[in-house]
Design an enzyme around this catalytic site. Structure first.
Site, PDB file in Angstrom:
ATOM      1  N   GLY A   1       1.000  -1.098  -0.013  1.00  0.00           N
ATOM      2  CA  GLY A   1       0.098   0.013  -0.134  1.00  0.00           C
ATOM      3  C   GLY A   1       0.929   1.271  -0.002  1.00  0.00           C
ATOM      4  N   THR A   2       0.700   2.139  -1.017  1.00  0.00           N
ATOM      5  CA  THR A   2       1.881   2.781  -1.231  1.00  0.00           C
ATOM      6  C   THR A   2       1.658   4.257  -1.943  1.00  0.00           C
ATOM      7  OG1 THR A   2       4.040   2.802  -2.304  1.00  0.00           O
ATOM      8  CG2 THR A   2       2.166   1.596  -3.451  1.00  0.00           C
TER       9      THR A   2
END
Lengths: 212, 139
Positions: free
Chosen positions: A12-13
């Site tokens: 998740g970025t």
């Protein structure tokens, strides 16, 4: 479309790539989480698939690593066969093929950025469903939703290399402030005909912003 | 041979059966399979990942062959498979992991070292000596 399987590490970025005249600037945060635990706070999400072609990975860490390995292998074979480096569009098409054909089993959002002799600098976005978009700049990952407005307002075509680096750092750090799944350091890479310059921007060097 | 980059080519996992259709005589072969208590462990359904892992080597080889077809042409995967078959996969009593070196070189595994090189690989199919001799002597 698949979601993260239980226990899978989430990339998740916030990832980003911006094209300028002569090259591409790519940037990403450095957090990998498994649930709420930050498994790696200095992850390198900018993966080299060829000398002048990099991909930014978001989604499931395992899925994106496996896909990047396959593409890297293919591009090495391609270079051996054609005796010249592949174009960025070849790499992007390959990412797109794998992501689309295995749509139900993968969770991978990838941005491909690079330079080749035929077309110069290129940025391609391959989001979750496996579509392919050639763009001037691309943002991706869970943190990107918070910076669409900022990016749309700030980006103008024809920026210089330093302006692009500034743009990437500002955008990624804004996303890191608001998104729980993004954090750590900002890793950037500038890809040009002459080579790739990689930098790390640590916490104390992040751009100033209102932290209310 | 796979025609795409699809990772998963098989669908449902197979389940064991001791029904008459699956064995030659319709009853349990005590010599090969042992006493009746093993029926219970044969009938348990496998984890969905087991089938995937069992076919892992093959599916990875399939992806590489597809890549070769794309990059080098129609002949390339055929050549690779021909070389692998020429190296020989006939099960014989003398075959061990160490003697598979030619196959390892062709598959690009000759310079890697993993668990099965270190420890005895218990998952190898147990050689059916009775069956082999029976086939050989036409009994």
């Amino acid at each position: 479309m698949a979601s993260l399987k239980p226990g899978e590490a989430n990339l998740g970025t916030t990832i980003m790539a911006v094209k300028f005249d002569g090259g591409v600037v790519i940037g990403a945060d450095s957090r990998t989480s498994t649930g709420t635990y930050v498994a790696n706070r200095v992850t390198d999400k900018l993966t080299k698939v060829h000398d002048r072609i990099y991909c930014c990975r978001s989604g499931s860490a395992a899925d994106t690593q496996a896909i990047a390995d396959i593409v890297k292998y293919y591009l090495d074979l391609y270079t051996a066969q054609h005796d010249e480096p592949p174009t960025v569009s070849v790499a992007a098409s390959l990412f797109q093929e794998i992501c689309y054909q295995n749509k139900g089993h993968l969770m991978a959002g990838i941005i491909v950025g690079g330079w080749d002799e035929q077309n110069g600098p290129s940025v391609y976005n391959v989001p979750l469903g496996g579509s392919l978009h050639s763009e001037e700049y691309a943002i991706g990952g869970s943190g990107s939703t918070y910076i669409y407005g900022y990016c749309d307002k700030t980006f103008r075509p024809g920026m210089s290399k330093d302006e692009c680096i500034e743009f990437v750092k500002n955008a990624v750090s804004l996303a890191m402030t608001r998104d729980g799944s993004s954090g750590g350091v900002i890793r950037t890479a500038v890809i040009t005909e002459d080579g790739v310059e990689r930098t790390v921007t640590y916490g104390d060097q992040l751009p100033q912003q209102y932290l209310g | 041979m796979p025609t795409s980059f699809k990772f998963e080519t098989t669908t449902a996992p197979s389940t064991s059966s001791v029904l008459p259709e699956s064995s030659r005589h319709g009853v349990q072969d005590r010599v090969k399979q042992g006493p009746a208590t093993r029926v219970a462990e044969e009938l348990t359904t496998a984890h969905p990942l087991e089938a995937r892992l069992a076919g892992w080597e093959n599916s990875q080889l399939g992806i590489k062959l597809h890549m070769q077809r794309r990059v080098y042409g129609l002949h390339a995967p055929m050549r690779t498979m021909m070389e692998l078959q020429a190296v020989g996969q006939t099960p014989s009593l003398l075959n061990s992991r160490a003697s598979q070196i030619q196959r390892d070189i062709l598959l690009g595994r000759d310079e890697t070292f993993d668990m099965s090189d270190l420890y005895n690989d218990c998952s190898e199919v147990e050689l059916d000596v009775h069956g082999m001799l029976a086939a050989k002597l036409n009994v």
